[in-house]
Design a protein around this motif. Structure first.
Motif, PDB file in Angstrom:
ATOM      1  N   GLU A 108       0.852  -1.194   0.000  1.00  0.00           N
ATOM      2  CA  GLU A 108       0.000   0.000   0.000  1.00  0.00           C
ATOM      3  C   GLU A 108       0.884   1.240   0.000  1.00  0.00           C
ATOM      4  OE1 GLU A 108      -3.867   0.685   2.211  1.00  0.00           O
ATOM      5  OE2 GLU A 108      -3.125  -1.132   3.153  1.00  0.00           O
ATOM      6  N   TYR A 109       0.519   2.164  -0.835  1.00  0.00           N
ATOM      7  CA  TYR A 109       1.286   3.404  -0.908  1.00  0.00           C
ATOM      8  C   TYR A 109       0.385   4.604  -0.653  1.00  0.00           C
ATOM      9  CZ  TYR A 109       5.282   0.980  -2.915  1.00  0.00           C
ATOM     10  OH  TYR A 109       6.350   0.158  -3.118  1.00  0.00           O
ATOM     11  N   GLN A 110       0.955   5.596  -0.024  1.00  0.00           N
ATOM     12  CA  GLN A 110       0.240   6.859   0.121  1.00  0.00           C
ATOM     13  C   GLN A 110       1.181   7.991  -0.223  1.00  0.00           C
ATOM     14  OE1 GLN A 110      -1.051   8.151   4.037  1.00  0.00           O
ATOM     15  NE2 GLN A 110      -2.927   8.979   3.148  1.00  0.00           N
ATOM     16  N   CYS A 111       0.653   8.954  -0.951  1.00  0.00           N
ATOM     17  CA  CYS A 111       1.459  10.099  -1.353  1.00  0.00           C
ATOM     18  C   CYS A 111       1.384  11.191  -0.285  1.00  0.00           C
ATOM     19  CB  CYS A 111       0.952  10.637  -2.695  1.00  0.00           C
ATOM     20  SG  CYS A 111       1.793  12.156  -3.164  1.00  0.00           S
ATOM     21  N   GLU A 112       2.539  11.645   0.166  1.00  0.00           N
ATOM     22  CA  GLU A 112       2.566  12.705   1.173  1.00  0.00           C
ATOM     23  C   GLU A 112       2.158  14.051   0.587  1.00  0.00           C
ATOM     24  OE1 GLU A 112       6.394  12.872   3.024  1.00  0.00           O
ATOM     25  OE2 GLU A 112       5.702  11.656   4.692  1.00  0.00           O
ATOM     26  N   ASN A 113       2.316  14.167  -0.714  1.00  0.00           N
ATOM     27  CA  ASN A 113       2.040  15.450  -1.363  1.00  0.00           C
ATOM     28  C   ASN A 113       0.545  15.663  -1.593  1.00  0.00           C
ATOM     29  OD1 ASN A 113       2.903  17.893  -2.737  1.00  0.00           O
ATOM     30  ND2 ASN A 113       2.208  16.855  -4.592  1.00  0.00           N
TER      31      ASN A 113
END
Ligand code: ZN
Length: 104
Positions: A5-10
């Motif tokens: 799972e990935y989440q973008c901090e931007n």
């Protein structure tokens, strides 16, 4: 092959990605094209919900503190009047002993 799972901090974009264990973790966000991806380990989202619980506990303890404060304030009032009496008592002998020293 595990799913990561990935989440973008931007931009906050979240997605799942099939990758082999040996594959490098992704950095580039497919949504905003910036290298600000975080790989989420386990159930990272549950931590956020726990945070809300902490807030509720803090709120409760805050009202508990206020109750303690009220009790302390009434207790302080009693000691304050007591201190006032003792202070005026102390002042008189203090000036007297000063006068006694002067002539000597
Ligand atoms: Zn992004």
């Amino acid at each position: 092959m595990p799913t990561y799972e990935y989440q973008c901090e931007n931009c906050g974009h979240e997605f799942e990605q099939f990758q082999s264990i040996t594959a490098r973790p992704l950095r580039k966000c497919p949504n905003c094209k910036k290298n600000s991806l975080n790989r989420l380990i386990g159930s990272g989202a549950a931590v956020i919900f726990k945070g809300n619980g902490f807030y509720e506990t803090d709120y409760r303890s805050e009202s508990y503190k206020n109750d303690q404060k009220k009790e302390k304030e009434s207790a302080d009032k009693k000691t304050a009047t007591k201190d006032k009496k003792e202070k005026t008592k102390d002042k008189k002998p203090g000036t007297k002993s000063k006068d006694k020293k002067k002539p000597a």
